[in-house]
Design an enzyme around this catalytic site. Structure first.
Site, PDB file in Angstrom:
ATOM      1  N   GLU A  30      -0.486   4.857  -0.314  1.00 33.44           N
ATOM      2  CA  GLU A  30      -1.245   6.110  -0.422  1.00 33.44           C
ATOM      3  C   GLU A  30      -0.331   7.308  -0.204  1.00 33.44           C
ATOM      4  O   GLU A  30       0.487   7.306   0.718  1.00 33.44           O
ATOM      5  CB  GLU A  30      -2.366   6.166   0.624  1.00 33.44           C
ATOM      6  CG  GLU A  30      -3.663   5.585   0.117  1.00 33.44           C
ATOM      7  CD  GLU A  30      -3.994   4.305   0.814  1.00 33.44           C
ATOM      8  OE1 GLU A  30      -3.039   3.563   1.129  1.00 33.44           O
ATOM      9  OE2 GLU A  30      -5.192   4.054   1.042  1.00 33.44           O
ATOM     10  N   ARG A  80      -1.842  -2.201 -17.662  1.00 33.33           N
ATOM     11  CA  ARG A  80      -3.106  -1.458 -17.659  1.00 33.33           C
ATOM     12  C   ARG A  80      -2.990  -0.341 -16.625  1.00 33.33           C
ATOM     13  O   ARG A  80      -2.651  -0.579 -15.463  1.00 33.33           O
ATOM     14  CB  ARG A  80      -4.270  -2.387 -17.322  1.00 33.33           C
ATOM     15  CG  ARG A  80      -4.388  -3.546 -18.283  1.00 33.33           C
ATOM     16  CD  ARG A  80      -5.713  -4.236 -18.194  1.00 33.33           C
ATOM     17  NE  ARG A  80      -6.674  -3.573 -19.031  1.00 33.33           N
ATOM     18  CZ  ARG A  80      -6.836  -3.807 -20.331  1.00 33.33           C
ATOM     19  NH1 ARG A  80      -6.095  -4.700 -20.956  1.00 33.33           N
ATOM     20  NH2 ARG A  80      -7.739  -3.160 -21.028  1.00 33.33           N
ATOM     21  N   ASP A 118      -7.167  13.724 -24.673  1.00 33.90           N
ATOM     22  CA  ASP A 118      -7.184  12.337 -24.204  1.00 33.90           C
ATOM     23  C   ASP A 118      -6.471  11.522 -25.278  1.00 33.90           C
ATOM     24  O   ASP A 118      -7.044  11.202 -26.323  1.00 33.90           O
ATOM     25  CB  ASP A 118      -8.631  11.872 -24.017  1.00 33.90           C
ATOM     26  CG  ASP A 118      -8.698  10.413 -23.590  1.00 33.90           C
ATOM     27  OD1 ASP A 118      -7.645   9.733 -23.588  1.00 33.90           O
ATOM     28  OD2 ASP A 118      -9.810   9.940 -23.270  1.00 33.90           O
ATOM     29  N   TYR A 161       0.843  -1.199   0.000  1.00 34.47           N
ATOM     30  CA  TYR A 161       0.000   0.000   0.000  1.00 34.47           C
ATOM     31  C   TYR A 161       0.877   1.247   0.000  1.00 34.47           C
ATOM     32  O   TYR A 161       1.837   1.332   0.772  1.00 34.47           O
ATOM     33  CB  TYR A 161      -0.886   0.030   1.252  1.00 34.47           C
ATOM     34  CG  TYR A 161      -2.320  -0.333   0.938  1.00 34.47           C
ATOM     35  CD1 TYR A 161      -3.039   0.383  -0.003  1.00 34.47           C
ATOM     36  CD2 TYR A 161      -2.946  -1.390   1.580  1.00 34.47           C
ATOM     37  CE1 TYR A 161      -4.344   0.048  -0.306  1.00 34.47           C
ATOM     38  CE2 TYR A 161      -4.253  -1.738   1.277  1.00 34.47           C
ATOM     39  CZ  TYR A 161      -4.954  -1.003   0.328  1.00 34.47           C
ATOM     40  OH  TYR A 161      -6.242  -1.335   0.021  1.00 34.47           O
ATOM     41  N   THR A 180      -3.831   6.306 -21.479  1.00 35.25           N
ATOM     42  CA  THR A 180      -3.712   4.991 -20.855  1.00 35.25           C
ATOM     43  C   THR A 180      -2.315   4.487 -21.173  1.00 35.25           C
ATOM     44  O   THR A 180      -1.638   4.992 -22.072  1.00 35.25           O
ATOM     45  CB  THR A 180      -4.764   4.000 -21.390  1.00 35.25           C
ATOM     46  OG1 THR A 180      -4.717   4.008 -22.817  1.00 35.25           O
ATOM     47  CG2 THR A 180      -6.148   4.353 -20.910  1.00 35.25           C
ATOM     48  N   LYS A 182      -2.200   0.685 -24.229  1.00 36.50           N
ATOM     49  CA  LYS A 182      -2.599   0.582 -25.636  1.00 36.50           C
ATOM     50  C   LYS A 182      -1.335   0.698 -26.506  1.00 36.50           C
ATOM     51  O   LYS A 182      -0.494  -0.183 -26.447  1.00 36.50           O
ATOM     52  CB  LYS A 182      -3.651   1.647 -25.958  1.00 36.50           C
ATOM     53  CG  LYS A 182      -4.962   1.457 -25.163  1.00 36.50           C
ATOM     54  CD  LYS A 182      -6.041   2.405 -25.648  1.00 36.50           C
ATOM     55  CE  LYS A 182      -7.380   2.156 -24.976  1.00 36.50           C
ATOM     56  NZ  LYS A 182      -7.578   2.936 -23.756  1.00 36.50           N
TER      57      LYS A 182
HETATM   58  N1  DSN Z   1     -11.984   0.426 -24.376  1.00 39.94           N
HETATM   59  C1  DSN Z   1     -11.188   1.399 -25.065  1.00 39.94           C
HETATM   60  C2  DSN Z   1     -11.177   1.193 -26.529  1.00 39.94           C
HETATM   61  O1  DSN Z   1     -11.319   0.061 -26.957  1.00 39.94           O
HETATM   62  O2  DSN Z   1     -11.031   2.131 -27.271  1.00 39.94           O
HETATM   63  C3  DSN Z   1     -11.591   2.775 -24.700  1.00 39.94           C
HETATM   64  O3  DSN Z   1     -11.768   2.858 -23.354  1.00 39.94           O
END
Ligand code: DSN
Length: 418
Positions: free
Chosen positions: A57, A237, A201, A55, A228, A231
């Site tokens: 925090e 993740r 974003d 943990y 994110t 990707k």
């Molecule tokens: N789930 C993502 C996507 O496939 O684009 C977006 O959050």
């Protein structure tokens, strides 16, 4: 010594079997969902590491629990590397994933009820960009811009009109299903006219910005960029908020304690190692190849008379209007390609007359295939297979032939980390 995997096999054969099944699925199929990727082997090591036990925090040097000498080290590394890679003044690497990072920005920099100008979900935006079904859509006054009905691209004149009429506190660009690049200079000029904060974003294309294959919003004076980490960046993740120094304190307070408790330090360690990779020439070459592959696959499909939203791509993805191209809705198209182990996802297209679970198109992207080492000739081959499958969804001979060919093809491309 017994490995952790062997212990899993003994302790829980059901979960072990599912894990092995998923491993096999990833090896023997071609992953073309634009938001998915294969992470680096060292990320898999950090995710299954002792950092999962801890943990933490708070932030480095200011924690609410003891025993933080190593968590402080990895979080500091992750933050410093994020700042270097994205050329920004501040980085928060704790958001648990994409939705949380966007929520932290809105809640940290705005008041409930404030107006945000963002892209409509059905035209390529994200749920957190104010879709009425999302909590954010209820909490803030989202004005959602749509794309140009003629060519499917962002209509900057309309965005400007919307901004002048609604006077948003924030102008947000970025997408989950839009195959073109963004004109950040235009967005920034529009936001400046109404005194709005600028946010991108970059969840889908963060890795392509990191690899310098796509434009960086900070070069155009943007205030906040979120991405994110799993990707196109190929990390664990997770999510990151990157911003100018003037917003740093509000963003940090908003992520913790505003929105979240303990960060997932195993993921933070994974982000740190990913961002080390992102600084290499090899990663820059990867990012460039993702774009070359995307264009090649899009061109192959279009040469075969497939209809693509906006008539092509500038980024890692394309949206195929399968209804117009093949007379198949996106669900049938997705399921047909599943039969030959080519994974895509059904996708609403702008002004789609069909519902989201049976929309008019599919999304196809190249980050994962490129991570496996596929190049232009392979994209042409994929284009041929996709087109032939979708023209003959009921022809078992064609489906069987392509399924066999995909299986043989996949053996040439090992999955990183497996
Ligand atoms: N789930 C993502 C996507 O496939 O684009 C977006 O959050």
């Amino acid at each position: 010594m017994t490995s952790n995997l062997e212990i899993l096999q003994q302790q829980d054969p059901d979960v072990y079997a599912a894990l092995k099944g998923e491993e096999q699925r990833q090896k023997s199929g071609i992953e073309l969902i634009p938001s998915e990727n294969y992470t680096f082997p060292e990320v898999l090591s950090t995710l299954g590491s002792v950092f999962t036990n801890k943990y933490s925090e708070g932030y480095p040097g200011r924690r609410y629990y003891g025993g933080q000498e190593y968590t402080d080290q990895i979080e500091t590394l992750a933050r410093d590397r994020a700042k270097a890679v994205f050329k920004c003044e501040h980085a928060n690497v704790q958001p648990l994933s994409g939705s949380a990072m966007n929520q932290a920005v809105y809640l940290g920099l705005l008041e409930p009820g404030d107006t945000i100008l963002a892209m409509d979900l059905s035209h390529g935006g994200h749920l957190t960009h104010g879709a009425p079904v999302s909590h954010m859509g209820k909490l803030f006054n989202f004005v959602r811009y749509v794309t140009n009905p003629v060519d499917g691209s962002i209509d900057y004149d309309q965005v400007r009109k919307d901004a002048l009429e609604h006077k948003p506190k924030m102008v947000l660009c970025g997408y989950t299903s839009y195959p073109r690049d963004i004109d950040y200079a235009k967005f920034k000029a529009i936001a400046d006219e109404v005194g709005a904060i600028t946010m991108t974003d970059a969840s889908h294309f963060g890795g392509l910005v990191a690899g310098e294959a796509m434009a960086n919003p900070f070069d155009f004076g943007f205030d906040v960029v979120t991405t994110t980490t799993h990707k196109s960046l190929r990390g664990p993740r997770g999510g990151m908020v990157l911003c100018k120094k003037e917003f740093a304190s509000k963003i940090d307070k908003s992520v913790f304690p505003g929105l979240q408790g303990g960060p997932h330090m195993n993921a933070v360690a994974g982000i740190a190692v990913t961002l080390k990779r992102a600084q290499t020439q090899e990663f820059k070459d990867y990012a460039e190849q993702v774009l070359v592959n995307s264009k090649t696959l899009a061109n192959e499909l279009m040469q075969r008379q497939a209809s693509l939203v906006t008539g092509g791509t500038d980024n890692h993805m394309m949206v195929v209007d399968t209804m117009e191209s093949y007379g198949l809705d996106g669900r049938v198209a997705e399921e047909t390609l599943d039969k030959v182990n080519i994974t895509t996802n059904k996708q609403i297209i702008p002004d789609d007359p069909l519902p989201p679970l049976r929309p008019s198109g599919i999304r196809i992207g190249t980050p994962a295939a490129t991570a496996r080492g596929m190049g232009e000739a392979d994209m042409k081959q994929l284009g041929e297979w996709i087109d032939r499958c979708l023209r003959s969804p009921e022809d078992e001979a064609v489906i069987g032939e392509i399924q066999g060919a995909v299986e043989t093809f996949c053996k040439k491309f090992p999955v990183p980390g497996l």
